[in-house]
Design a protein around this motif. Structure first.
Motif, PDB file in Angstrom:
ATOM      1  N   ALA A 237      -4.016   8.819  -9.247  1.00  0.00           N
ATOM      2  CA  ALA A 237      -2.798   8.714  -8.766  1.00  0.00           C
ATOM      3  C   ALA A 237      -2.906   7.594  -7.462  1.00  0.00           C
ATOM      4  O   ALA A 237      -1.942   6.898  -7.354  1.00  0.00           O
ATOM      5  N   ILE A 238      -3.947   7.543  -6.841  1.00  0.00           N
ATOM      6  CA  ILE A 238      -4.178   6.597  -5.630  1.00  0.00           C
ATOM      7  C   ILE A 238      -4.385   5.261  -6.434  1.00  0.00           C
ATOM      8  O   ILE A 238      -3.774   4.655  -5.724  1.00  0.00           O
ATOM      9  N   PHE A 239      -4.993   5.025  -7.272  1.00  0.00           N
ATOM     10  CA  PHE A 239      -5.340   3.741  -7.982  1.00  0.00           C
ATOM     11  C   PHE A 239      -4.005   3.379  -8.325  1.00  0.00           C
ATOM     12  O   PHE A 239      -3.489   2.240  -8.199  1.00  0.00           O
ATOM     13  N   LEU A 240      -2.949   4.182  -9.198  1.00  0.00           N
ATOM     14  CA  LEU A 240      -2.033   3.628  -9.608  1.00  0.00           C
ATOM     15  C   LEU A 240      -0.597   3.384  -8.402  1.00  0.00           C
ATOM     16  O   LEU A 240      -0.101   2.247  -8.581  1.00  0.00           O
ATOM     17  N   GLU A 241      -0.724   4.064  -7.390  1.00  0.00           N
ATOM     18  CA  GLU A 241       0.085   3.856  -6.533  1.00  0.00           C
ATOM     19  C   GLU A 241      -0.327   2.660  -5.897  1.00  0.00           C
ATOM     20  O   GLU A 241       0.758   1.888  -5.640  1.00  0.00           O
ATOM     21  N   ASN A 242      -1.568   2.227  -5.586  1.00  0.00           N
ATOM     22  CA  ASN A 242      -2.023   1.009  -5.137  1.00  0.00           C
ATOM     23  C   ASN A 242      -1.372  -0.223  -5.953  1.00  0.00           C
ATOM     24  O   ASN A 242      -1.190  -1.319  -5.458  1.00  0.00           O
ATOM     25  N   VAL A 243      -1.707  -0.063  -7.198  1.00  0.00           N
ATOM     26  CA  VAL A 243      -1.303  -0.886  -8.010  1.00  0.00           C
ATOM     27  C   VAL A 243       0.174  -1.341  -8.107  1.00  0.00           C
ATOM     28  O   VAL A 243       0.591  -2.468  -8.063  1.00  0.00           O
ATOM     29  N   VAL A 244       1.027  -0.445  -8.170  1.00  0.00           N
ATOM     30  CA  VAL A 244       2.313  -0.431  -8.222  1.00  0.00           C
ATOM     31  C   VAL A 244       3.008  -1.196  -6.738  1.00  0.00           C
ATOM     32  O   VAL A 244       3.768  -1.943  -6.863  1.00  0.00           O
ATOM     33  N   ALA A 245       2.173  -0.518  -5.647  1.00  0.00           N
ATOM     34  CA  ALA A 245       2.804  -1.411  -4.330  1.00  0.00           C
ATOM     35  C   ALA A 245       2.317  -2.840  -4.440  1.00  0.00           C
ATOM     36  O   ALA A 245       2.939  -3.623  -3.971  1.00  0.00           O
ATOM     37  N   ASN A 246       1.014  -3.145  -5.100  1.00  0.00           N
ATOM     38  CA  ASN A 246       0.810  -4.534  -4.912  1.00  0.00           C
ATOM     39  C   ASN A 246       1.839  -5.467  -5.769  1.00  0.00           C
ATOM     40  O   ASN A 246       1.948  -6.747  -5.358  1.00  0.00           O
TER      41      ASN A 246
END
Length: 105
Positions: free
Chosen positions: A34-43
């Motif tokens: 979840a943390i990884f996907l959140e960072n990818v979407v924000a970038n």
């Protein structure tokens, strides 16, 4: 630990221990994903916004250039001679094309 407690508490303990162990492992994995996907979407969102911003600036300069050309071509619009000379003089002052156009408006 499990091997020592199995003879005392039986198969029910082993099954509950394995279930709890799996839940904890899957929960930690889910949190990391979840943390990884959140960072990818924000970038990705940030990258899109920067692209929109840069294209917006270019389009603004193009529109202002077109308007300036129309105003300078048309003497019937009543552009005073001193304003026209001032606008033409700005071209020599600014080195960057977009700075020149922005200064004109």
């Amino acid at each position: 630990l499990m091997e020592r407690l199995r003879p005392k508490y039986g198969v029910a303990f082993v099954i509950s221990y394995v279930c709890m162990f799996m839940l904890v492992c899957l929960g930690v994995f889910n949190l990391i994903m979840a943390i990884f996907l959140e960072n990818v979407v924000a970038n990705q969102l940030q990258r899109k916004l920067m692209g929109i911003d840069s294209s917006q600036n270019r389009m603004e300069v193009r529109i202002k250039e077109s308007l300036l050309r129309l105003v300078l071509r048309s003497r019937s619009n009543g552009v005073p001679e001193d304003v026209e000379q001032e606008i033409k003089a700005l071209g020599a002052t600014f080195h960057r094309k977009d700075a020149r156009v922005r200064a004109m408006f």
